[in-house]
Design an enzyme around this catalytic site. Structure first.
Site, PDB file in Angstrom:
ATOM      1  N   ARG A 237      -4.004  -9.017   9.258  1.00 22.20           N
ATOM      2  CA  ARG A 237      -5.040  -9.269   8.293  1.00 22.20           C
ATOM      3  C   ARG A 237      -6.714  -8.517   9.793  1.00 22.20           C
ATOM      4  NH1 ARG A 237      -2.522 -10.001   4.742  1.00 22.20           N
ATOM      5  NH2 ARG A 237      -2.359 -11.943   3.746  1.00 22.20           N
ATOM      6  N   ASP A 261      -3.336  -1.244   8.083  1.00 17.18           N
ATOM      7  CA  ASP A 261      -2.981  -1.437   6.564  1.00 17.18           C
ATOM      8  C   ASP A 261      -4.117  -2.541   6.012  1.00 17.18           C
ATOM      9  OD1 ASP A 261      -2.070  -0.909   4.101  1.00 17.18           O
ATOM     10  OD2 ASP A 261      -1.176  -3.160   4.344  1.00 17.18           O
ATOM     11  N   GLU A 266     -12.263  -5.197   2.420  1.00 19.34           N
ATOM     12  CA  GLU A 266     -11.485  -4.593   1.689  1.00 19.34           C
ATOM     13  C   GLU A 266     -11.737  -5.073   0.052  1.00 19.34           C
ATOM     14  OE1 GLU A 266      -7.333  -5.679   2.560  1.00 19.34           O
ATOM     15  OE2 GLU A 266      -7.627  -5.424   4.392  1.00 19.34           O
ATOM     16  N   HIS A 284      -4.273  -2.033   2.589  1.00 20.79           N
ATOM     17  CA  HIS A 284      -3.577  -3.395   1.943  1.00 20.79           C
ATOM     18  C   HIS A 284      -2.145  -2.922   1.207  1.00 20.79           C
ATOM     19  CE1 HIS A 284      -3.799  -7.484   2.901  1.00 20.79           C
ATOM     20  NE2 HIS A 284      -3.145  -7.445   2.730  1.00 20.79           N
TER      21      HIS A 284
END
Length: 324
Positions: A237, A261, A266, A284
């Site tokens: 995360r 990622d 986000e 992600h």
């Protein structure tokens, strides 16, 4: 009639839920798809619902849980950081997750990010696209087999990554207070303390869930323990890594690069970590394969069915679990 409200987030497939619930639950189950994204929208959309299937961007807060009469909240992911699990338990609501649907995918993605950054694939590609043809465009590149790779957290995804990395003959170390040294040794990994991980590792992969204890744990002090040829990979995360500290380390050339990622926000808006020559960012997407998406939805739907049938679902989250 039972009713389930599904987030309109693209990874959640209402047709799979309809199929599984029709097979496993006696009597009709109404499936409704809603644009969630906030606790207020959850309260509005899930009024009178038995189940909510949520996404990574939607918080299921104590206030939302108190306002509704839910039986189950399905978190369509491995982590449950945006669901108040304790409040759910107080309200008698079961929280489930899907812990193993993308183990192989995320592990493979993390290793791919590490190798892409370590081998300077982005600067090499940019150089060739700009008319260049120089091995020096990505220098320095260090030999993988001569490196030590540190794994921050050692759950199933990190364990799978360790199996994949074993083929590169790198030394593997890991820090996880919830996994003993004997279990790590089965994967050829040495257990170390947090500070030792960053002192000894040439490169670090972050796999830790987001909790109060892990938020910002990869901070300026941890990053300062790495070397100028080091790569940091994060597939857990975004907030586990202090974004300002990471940016500062990159700006000062204190580490070679980062493969991310996940980000603090986000999708990102003007995130200075995006678009850098020394940073590789994916949306992600580490979880994604067609097979993983199908597993995610079938497992989530099976958990809803179990709760509606008065049974304990496979993906139930224990509100007293140490890692929460």
């Amino acid at each position: 009639m039972a009713r389930a409200v599904l987030s309109s987030f693209p990874m959640i497939d209402p047709e799979t839920y309809r199929e599984v619930l029709s097979e496993r639950v006696e009597g009709p189950v109404e499936i409704e798809v809603a644009d969630l994204g906030s606790a207020e929208r959850v309260i509005e959309a899930a009024a009178g619902a038995d189940a909510v299937v949520t996404d990574i961007n939607t918080p299921v807060t104590a206030e939302a849980l108190a306002a509704l009469d839910l039986r189950v909240v399905v978190r369509s992911a491995v982590g449950v950081d945006n669901v108040d699990v304790g409040a759910a338990a107080d309200e008698g609501v079961t929280v489930t997750r899907v812990p193993d649907y993308c183990t192989d995918e995320v592990a493979t993605h993390s290793v791919s990010l590490l190798l892409a950054c370590l081998r300077s694939l982005k600067p090499y590609d940019d150089d060739v696209a700009g008319g260049g043809w120089s091995w020096e465009a990505g220098s320095p590149v260090r030999r993988v087999s001569a490196s030590t790779v540190g794994l921050l957290s050692f759950g199933p995804i990190a364990q799978r990554a360790a199996e994949q990395l074993a083929g590169f003959d790198a030394e593997l170390i890991a820090h996880d207070p919830f996994v003993d040294a004997e279990e790590m040794a089965e994967y050829g990994v040495e257990k170390v303390e947090f500070e030792a991980l960053f002192d000894r590792a040439d490169h670090v992969g972050v796999y830790a869930p987001l909790t109060d204890a892990t938020r910002g744990m990869v901070d300026a002090d941890a990053l300062a323990r790495l070397g100028e040829d080091s790569v940091l990979v994060n597939v857990s995360r975004g907030p586990v890594v202090d974004a300002d500290a990471l940016l500062d380390a990159l700006e000062r050339d204190e580490i070679k690069g980062a493969g991310l990622d996940v980000l603090a926000e986000e999708p990102p808006e003007d995130d200075p970590l995006v678009g850098r020559d020394d940073t590789l960012v994916t949306p992600h997407a580490a979880w994604y394969s067609e097979e993983a998406r199908d597993d995610l939805n079938r497992s989530g739907a099976a958990d809803v069915a179990a709760v509606l049938n008065g049974k304990t679902p496979d993906g139930r989250v224990d509100p007293d679990a140490d890692w929460l």
